[in-house]
Design a protein around this motif. Structure first.
Motif, PDB file in Angstrom:
ATOM      1  N   LEU A   1       0.823  -1.205   0.000  1.00 29.03           N
ATOM      2  CA  LEU A   1       0.000   0.000   0.000  1.00 29.03           C
ATOM      3  C   LEU A   1       0.861   1.260   0.000  1.00 29.03           C
ATOM      4  CD1 LEU A   1      -2.889   1.042  -0.034  1.00 29.03           C
ATOM      5  CD2 LEU A   1      -2.848   1.008   2.469  1.00 29.03           C
TER       6      LEU A   1
ATOM      7  N   TRP B   1       2.018   1.862  -3.639  1.00 24.20           N
ATOM      8  CA  TRP B   1       0.904   2.364  -4.443  1.00 24.20           C
ATOM      9  C   TRP B   1       0.624   3.835  -4.111  1.00 24.20           C
ATOM     10  CZ3 TRP B   1      -1.120   0.284  -8.609  1.00 24.20           C
ATOM     11  CH2 TRP B   1      -1.089  -1.099  -8.797  1.00 24.20           C
ATOM     12  N   THR B   2       0.565   4.144  -2.834  1.00 27.77           N
ATOM     13  CA  THR B   2       0.237   5.496  -2.408  1.00 27.77           C
ATOM     14  C   THR B   2       1.309   6.489  -2.846  1.00 27.77           C
ATOM     15  OG1 THR B   2      -1.018   4.625  -0.541  1.00 27.77           O
ATOM     16  CG2 THR B   2      -0.356   6.935  -0.409  1.00 27.77           C
TER      17      THR B   2
ATOM     18  N   PHE C   1      -4.902   4.289  -8.907  1.00 24.28           N
ATOM     19  CA  PHE C   1      -5.787   4.042  -7.768  1.00 24.28           C
ATOM     20  C   PHE C   1      -6.764   2.912  -8.091  1.00 24.28           C
ATOM     21  CE2 PHE C   1      -9.659   4.804  -5.294  1.00 24.28           C
ATOM     22  CZ  PHE C   1      -9.144   4.895  -4.020  1.00 24.28           C
TER      23      PHE C   1
ATOM     24  N   MET D   1      -4.920  -0.381  -8.251  1.00 27.91           N
ATOM     25  CA  MET D   1      -4.585  -0.822  -6.896  1.00 27.91           C
ATOM     26  C   MET D   1      -5.790  -1.533  -6.272  1.00 27.91           C
ATOM     27  SD  MET D   1      -3.883   1.527  -3.549  1.00 27.91           S
ATOM     28  CE  MET D   1      -5.645   1.826  -3.417  1.00 27.91           C
ATOM     29  N   GLU D   2      -6.965  -0.945  -6.414  1.00 35.25           N
ATOM     30  CA  GLU D   2      -8.177  -1.563  -5.867  1.00 35.25           C
ATOM     31  C   GLU D   2      -8.472  -2.889  -6.557  1.00 35.25           C
ATOM     32  OE1 GLU D   2     -11.142   1.693  -4.062  1.00 35.25           O
ATOM     33  OE2 GLU D   2     -11.024   1.735  -6.256  1.00 35.25           O
TER      34      GLU D   2
ATOM     35  N   LYS E   1      -6.801  -2.314  -0.189  1.00 38.31           N
ATOM     36  CA  LYS E   1      -7.796  -1.408   0.376  1.00 38.31           C
ATOM     37  C   LYS E   1      -7.116  -0.086   0.712  1.00 38.31           C
ATOM     38  CE  LYS E   1     -11.179  -0.933   4.029  1.00 38.31           C
ATOM     39  NZ  LYS E   1     -11.719  -1.460   5.266  1.00 38.31           N
ATOM     40  N   PRO E   2      -7.574   1.008   0.114  1.00 36.39           N
ATOM     41  CA  PRO E   2      -6.924   2.296   0.371  1.00 36.39           C
ATOM     42  C   PRO E   2      -7.104   2.750   1.814  1.00 36.39           C
ATOM     43  CG  PRO E   2      -8.889   2.590  -0.985  1.00 36.39           C
ATOM     44  CD  PRO E   2      -8.693   1.119  -0.808  1.00 36.39           C
ATOM     45  N   ASN E   3      -6.074   3.430   2.327  1.00 33.47           N
ATOM     46  CA  ASN E   3      -6.178   4.033   3.654  1.00 33.47           C
ATOM     47  C   ASN E   3      -6.405   5.540   3.482  1.00 33.47           C
ATOM     48  OD1 ASN E   3      -3.666   5.174   3.081  1.00 33.47           O
ATOM     49  ND2 ASN E   3      -2.540   3.808   4.413  1.00 33.47           N
TER      50      ASN E   3
ATOM     51  N   THR F   1      -3.979   7.256   1.084  1.00 29.48           N
ATOM     52  CA  THR F   1      -4.253   6.934  -0.311  1.00 29.48           C
ATOM     53  C   THR F   1      -5.430   7.756  -0.829  1.00 29.48           C
ATOM     54  OG1 THR F   1      -3.577   4.671   0.244  1.00 29.48           O
ATOM     55  CG2 THR F   1      -4.515   5.027  -1.937  1.00 29.48           C
ATOM     56  N   PHE F   2      -6.451   7.923   0.007  1.00 30.17           N
ATOM     57  CA  PHE F   2      -7.590   8.748  -0.402  1.00 30.17           C
ATOM     58  C   PHE F   2      -7.178  10.201  -0.592  1.00 30.17           C
ATOM     59  CE2 PHE F   2     -10.576   5.365   1.049  1.00 30.17           C
ATOM     60  CZ  PHE F   2     -11.298   5.269  -0.124  1.00 30.17           C
TER      61      PHE F   2
ATOM     62  N   VAL G   1      -5.553  10.407  -4.069  1.00 36.80           N
ATOM     63  CA  VAL G   1      -6.463  10.396  -5.220  1.00 36.80           C
ATOM     64  C   VAL G   1      -7.333  11.657  -5.231  1.00 36.80           C
ATOM     65  CG1 VAL G   1      -8.437   9.078  -4.286  1.00 36.80           C
ATOM     66  CG2 VAL G   1      -7.828   8.877  -6.699  1.00 36.80           C
TER      67      VAL G   1
END
Length: 125
Positions: free
Chosen positions: A67, A70-71, A90, A93-94, A99-101, A104-105, A108
């Motif tokens: 994660l 990705w982030t 994003f 990744m999903e 699962k974004p934290n 990560t949100f 995006v």
């Protein structure tokens, strides 16, 4: 090696790309470039310094991502006018089951903000 791996995030934070590039050369010569944590730090450093092309190259060569990786890639794209790439990453990744934290949100949403995609940002939110 721990001492050197902690210098990479410092280069990213300080945006000292030349020093980070020297460390990257050392990492390659020492055959540490297949270490996921070191590779993630390199992705983060290059992305924060605005060298998205090299960050993406390292990211794509990694055997696995976490994660954090990705982030870092999503945020790097978001901050350096590659918003569509950030959103695409994003979604990928999903799709790959991550699962974004909250960080990560933020990445995006930053991409949406920089590209003026208010509705898309609201959808992610």
């Amino acid at each position: 090696m721990n001492n050197r791996s902690t210098k990479i995030p410092a280069c990213a934070h300080l945006k000292t790309l030349p020093l980070g590039q020297q460390l990257h050369g050392y990492i390659i010569r020492s055959h540490f470039d297949d270490n996921m944590f070191i590779a993630s730090s390199l992705v983060n450093m290059y992305a924060k310094c605005g060298n998205i092309k090299v960050a993406k190259l390292i990211f794509d060569r990694m055997k696995q991502h976490d994660l954090v990786t990705w982030t870092a890639m999503i945020m790097g794209c978001a901050l350096h006018e590659h918003s569509h790439d950030a959103i695409s990453l994003f979604r990928k990744m999903e799709t790959e089951g991550f699962k974004p934290n909250s960080v990560t949100f933020v990445a995006v949403l930053t991409a949406c903000s920089h590209a003026g995609m208010v509705n898309k940002g609201l959808n992610f939110f």
